[in-house]
Design a protein around this motif. Structure first.
Motif, PDB file in Angstrom:
ATOM      1  N   MET A  71       0.873  -1.172   0.000  1.00 46.13           N
ATOM      2  CA  MET A  71       0.000   0.000   0.000  1.00 46.13           C
ATOM      3  C   MET A  71       0.913   1.226   0.000  1.00 46.13           C
ATOM      4  N   GLY A  72       0.432   2.349   0.504  1.00 42.74           N
ATOM      5  CA  GLY A  72       1.276   3.527   0.594  1.00 42.74           C
ATOM      6  C   GLY A  72       2.075   3.543   1.876  1.00 42.74           C
ATOM      7  N   TYR A  73       3.093   4.390   1.887  1.00 38.45           N
ATOM      8  CA  TYR A  73       3.909   4.594   3.076  1.00 38.45           C
ATOM      9  C   TYR A  73       4.519   3.250   3.505  1.00 38.45           C
ATOM     10  N   SER A  74       4.356   2.812   4.736  1.00 38.37           N
ATOM     11  CA  SER A  74       4.872   1.504   5.152  1.00 38.37           C
ATOM     12  C   SER A  74       3.724   0.545   5.448  1.00 38.37           C
ATOM     13  N   LEU A  75       2.623   0.709   4.727  1.00 35.85           N
ATOM     14  CA  LEU A  75       1.438  -0.120   4.923  1.00 35.85           C
ATOM     15  C   LEU A  75       1.370  -1.233   3.880  1.00 35.85           C
ATOM     16  N   TYR A  76       0.810  -2.358   4.307  1.00 34.39           N
ATOM     17  CA  TYR A  76       0.615  -3.510   3.427  1.00 34.39           C
ATOM     18  C   TYR A  76      -0.820  -4.003   3.564  1.00 34.39           C
ATOM     19  N   ALA A  77      -1.250  -4.814   2.610  1.00 36.84           N
ATOM     20  CA  ALA A  77      -2.564  -5.454   2.658  1.00 36.84           C
ATOM     21  C   ALA A  77      -2.364  -6.955   2.498  1.00 36.84           C
ATOM     22  N   VAL A  78      -3.346  -7.734   2.970  1.00 33.77           N
ATOM     23  CA  VAL A  78      -3.292  -9.184   2.810  1.00 33.77           C
ATOM     24  C   VAL A  78      -4.597  -9.653   2.186  1.00 33.77           C
ATOM     25  N   VAL A  79      -4.507 -10.573   1.220  1.00 30.93           N
ATOM     26  CA  VAL A  79      -5.688 -11.111   0.552  1.00 30.93           C
ATOM     27  C   VAL A  79      -6.156 -12.350   1.311  1.00 30.93           C
ATOM     28  N   GLU A  80      -7.309 -12.243   1.940  1.00 28.54           N
ATOM     29  CA  GLU A  80      -7.854 -13.366   2.702  1.00 28.54           C
ATOM     30  C   GLU A  80      -9.227 -13.805   2.218  1.00 28.54           C
ATOM     31  N   GLN A  81      -9.873 -12.982   1.401  1.00 30.81           N
ATOM     32  CA  GLN A  81     -11.163 -13.365   0.848  1.00 30.81           C
ATOM     33  C   GLN A  81     -11.305 -12.788  -0.541  1.00 30.81           C
ATOM     34  N   ALA A  82     -12.207 -13.397  -1.310  1.00 32.09           N
ATOM     35  CA  ALA A  82     -12.439 -12.964  -2.674  1.00 32.09           C
ATOM     36  C   ALA A  82     -13.937 -12.967  -2.942  1.00 32.09           C
ATOM     37  N   PHE A  83     -14.352 -12.230  -3.953  1.00 33.91           N
ATOM     38  CA  PHE A  83     -15.744 -12.261  -4.375  1.00 33.91           C
ATOM     39  C   PHE A  83     -15.786 -12.417  -5.888  1.00 33.91           C
ATOM     40  N   ARG A  84     -16.900 -12.932  -6.379  1.00 32.06           N
ATOM     41  CA  ARG A  84     -17.016 -13.253  -7.801  1.00 32.06           C
ATOM     42  C   ARG A  84     -18.004 -12.308  -8.492  1.00 32.06           C
ATOM     43  N   MET A  85     -17.660 -11.871  -9.677  1.00 34.48           N
ATOM     44  CA  MET A  85     -18.564 -11.143 -10.552  1.00 34.48           C
ATOM     45  C   MET A  85     -18.437 -11.719 -11.941  1.00 34.48           C
ATOM     46  N   THR A  86     -19.550 -11.824 -12.650  1.00 30.70           N
ATOM     47  CA  THR A  86     -19.549 -12.345 -14.015  1.00 30.70           C
ATOM     48  C   THR A  86     -19.677 -11.190 -14.993  1.00 30.70           C
ATOM     49  N   ARG A  87     -18.819 -11.168 -16.007  1.00 30.90           N
ATOM     50  CA  ARG A  87     -18.868 -10.110 -16.999  1.00 30.90           C
ATOM     51  C   ARG A  87     -20.177 -10.162 -17.776  1.00 30.90           C
ATOM     52  N   PRO A  88     -20.754  -9.003 -18.093  1.00 30.54           N
ATOM     53  CA  PRO A  88     -21.978  -8.995 -18.886  1.00 30.54           C
ATOM     54  C   PRO A  88     -21.714  -9.428 -20.328  1.00 30.54           C
ATOM     55  N   GLY A  89     -22.757  -9.959 -20.951  1.00 28.94           N
ATOM     56  CA  GLY A  89     -22.652 -10.354 -22.362  1.00 28.94           C
ATOM     57  C   GLY A  89     -21.892 -11.617 -22.558  1.00 28.94           C
TER      58      GLY A  89
END
Length: 204
Positions: A186-204
């Protein structure tokens, strides 16, 4: 607010750009020099930029405090290969330790207490504890404009020729990357962690 980054006129104590383009995946790059000495360093200016063939890039711009070019750049251009290791929550402290500026030839993996294991195709080894590793052959270096002629601004590209995935991440024929808990800058000395996900389906 509005500001022009080249003028450094945001009025803030630190330029906020890196806190705005987020999260940025971390390219934890292992390489070797011509003598076979290992280098391991994280880069948050990193990403997958094509998939047929798969190509990644990372930007080892600037110089070390002693004026030398970044070891990762020197090694990759000389040897022609590198490995991208996935930085995860469990390896966050070790990843951070490898960001230290050490003399050329010093092995950051030793400083961080990490075991390195041989790759299958390329010369640089991979981080044994990392659940994902991308073995890459160096393609080219692209020189970008720089506001300081003494500070090189470059991007290195690599062709992904081999991929290691820990078996526990694979479920029903797909990778569940949340099991690895990858971290991102992230910015500065910050970080993020991926622990969950969500699904979306593209239109068409």
């Amino acid at each position: 607010m509005f500001y022009e980054p080249r003028l450094k006129n945001s009025g803030l104590t630190i330029d906020p750009l890196k806190a705005l383009v987020v999260p940025r995946p971390i390219g934890w790059i292992s390489s070797v020099d011509l003598e076979g000495r290992v280098n391991l360093a994280p880069f948050s200016f990193f990403n997958l930029v094509a998939d047929a063939p798969p190509i990644v890039m990372f930007a080892p711009s600037g110089r070390k405090a002693n004026g030398e070019l970044k070891d990762s750049r020197v090694n990759v251009e000389a040897v022609g290969a590198f490995v991208v290791n996935l930085a995860t929550w469990d390896l966050r402290e070790q990843m951070n330790a490898t960001s230290a500026s050490l003399p050329a030839g010093a092995d950051e993996s030793v400083v961080a207490g990490l075991e390195m294991v041989p790759s299958t195709i390329v010369a640089p080894p991979r981080v044994a504890a990392s659940p994902v590793a991308l073995e890459c052959r160096y393609l080219q270096t692209v020189h970008l404009p720089s506001l300081d002629p003494d500070e090189p601004n470059v991007v290195l590209f690599g062709d992904v020729v081999g991929i290691h995935i820990a078996d526990h991440l694979i479920e029903d024929g797909r990778v569940d990357i949340t099991k690895a808990k990858p971290i991102a800058r992230m910015g500065y000395s910050l970080y993020a962690v991926v622990e969950q996900a969500f699904r979306m389906t593209r239109p068409g």
